[in-house]
Design an enzyme around this catalytic site. Structure first.
Site, PDB file in Angstrom:
ATOM      1  CB  VAL A  80      -0.938   0.021   1.220  1.00 38.87           C
ATOM      2  CG1 VAL A  80      -1.738   1.320   1.250  1.00 38.87           C
ATOM      3  CG2 VAL A  80      -1.885  -1.170   1.186  1.00 38.87           C
ATOM      4  CB  SER A  82       3.689   5.433   2.759  1.00 36.68           C
ATOM      5  OG  SER A  82       4.302   6.411   1.948  1.00 36.68           O
ATOM      6  CB  CYS A 183      10.209   8.717  -1.652  1.00 36.04           C
ATOM      7  SG  CYS A 183       8.568   8.518  -2.383  1.00 36.04           S
ATOM      8  CG  ASP A 190      12.258   6.794   2.401  1.00 39.07           C
ATOM      9  OD1 ASP A 190      11.483   7.609   2.926  1.00 39.07           O
ATOM     10  OD2 ASP A 190      12.059   6.302   1.271  1.00 39.07           O
ATOM     11  NE  ARG A 251       8.982  10.552   4.055  1.00 37.17           N
ATOM     12  CZ  ARG A 251       9.513  10.125   2.921  1.00 37.17           C
ATOM     13  NH1 ARG A 251       8.742   9.800   1.908  1.00 37.17           N
ATOM     14  NH2 ARG A 251      10.816   9.988   2.811  1.00 37.17           N
TER      15      ARG A 251
END
EC number: 1.7.1.13
Length: 276
Positions: A80, A82, A183, A190, A251
């Site tokens: 999924v 984020s 990302c 990240d 995050r």
């Protein structure tokens, strides 16, 4: 669905009521094909998602809060995205539910449907927050090494191990806090810590640390980075047993902690690190 079509990096409209359609699944297959995985998975494992910003209303309109943990099997066809997960969880804020169990059931149903596999869900209510632990990943720190490096894109040629025919196999657990990737949609960094446990030819520690550092400018989702690390170590160092576990900083109220292994073992500890 492609990441470019996800809510990530776009203007945000926050839902006023619970809305399962906000979840945006992304197939794992595309990234795995780039790693050469086209049939049976060479690993199994779990993605552990911790959600710290979950709230809803009870039947009398009083807000309730909890920390949710989702265990997504590595064999699920989808992850999924984020930000969509954050927006979905945010949609609970002004919706009424009969009980904590009712919220858990809805979360399990919706996230399982998006991932295409059964997802386990745990909720910790506010009165149990004090029981939650904080700890660092166990193992010998690679970051103790004083070395030079100038490679900031993944380079498996940095990895090497002792001659497996002439050297006795070893069992080691190695950790580093120097993992960084980016990302693939927004380019945001990240930050993560990684634990590598293996049985097999002795892996060169300096080369392994340089390899971990080489992800610094790489773009990839958390899960994809961990799978790449797993495969590169398997191919270059040929351990008999290997487990790779990363814990990324949060995050948007979410942290993602992928775990991949090729042998049976207990689920890794979900204690958050200091940076999380």
């Amino acid at each position: 669905m492609n990441p470019e079509h996800s809510p990530l990096g776009k203007a945000t409209v926050y839902a006023a009521q619970y809305d399962a359609s906000l979840l945006f699944p992304i197939p794992r297959a595309g990234a795995r094909e780039q790693l050469g995985i086209t049939s049976a998975l060479p690993f199994f494992g779990t993605d552990i998602w911790n959600a710290y910003e979950l709230s809803w209303l009870n039947t009398r309109g009083k807000p309730q809060v909890a920390i949710a943990t989702f265990y997504v099997p590595a064999e699920s066809p989808n992850i999924v995205e984020s930000k969509s997960f954050k927006l979905y969880l945010g949609s609970f804020a002004q919706s009424k539910f009969d009980s904590v169990d009712a919220v858990r059931d809805v979360l399990k149903r919706d996230v399982s449907a998006a991932c295409g596999a059964s997802v386990s869900v745990q909720l910790v209510s506010a009165h149990d927050f004090a029981k939650l632990e904080m700890d660092e990943l166990d193992g010998l720190s690679l970051d103790r090494l004083d070395l030079d490096t100038d490679v900031y894109e993944p380079d498996p040629s940095l990895l090497s191990a002792a001659d497996g025919e002439n050297e006795a196999p070893v069992e080691e657990t190695l950790v580093s806090d120097l993992l960084r990737s980016n990302c693939p949609v927004t380019g945001q960094p990240d930050w993560g810590s990684v634990q590598i446990h293996y049985v097999g030819p002795q892996i060169d520690h300096a080369g392994l640390l340089r390899y971990i550092i080489s992800f610094r400018n790489h773009t990839g989702f958390h899960e994809q980075c961990v799978e790449r690390i797993f495969l590169d170590i398997m191919h270059a160092c040929k351990p008999v047993k290997l487990a790779v576990y990363a814990r990324y900083t949060r995050r948007g109220g979410l942290d993602i902690n992928p775990f991949r292994t090729n042998y049976n073992q207990p689920m890794p500890d979900n204690a958050r690190t200091a940076r999380q």
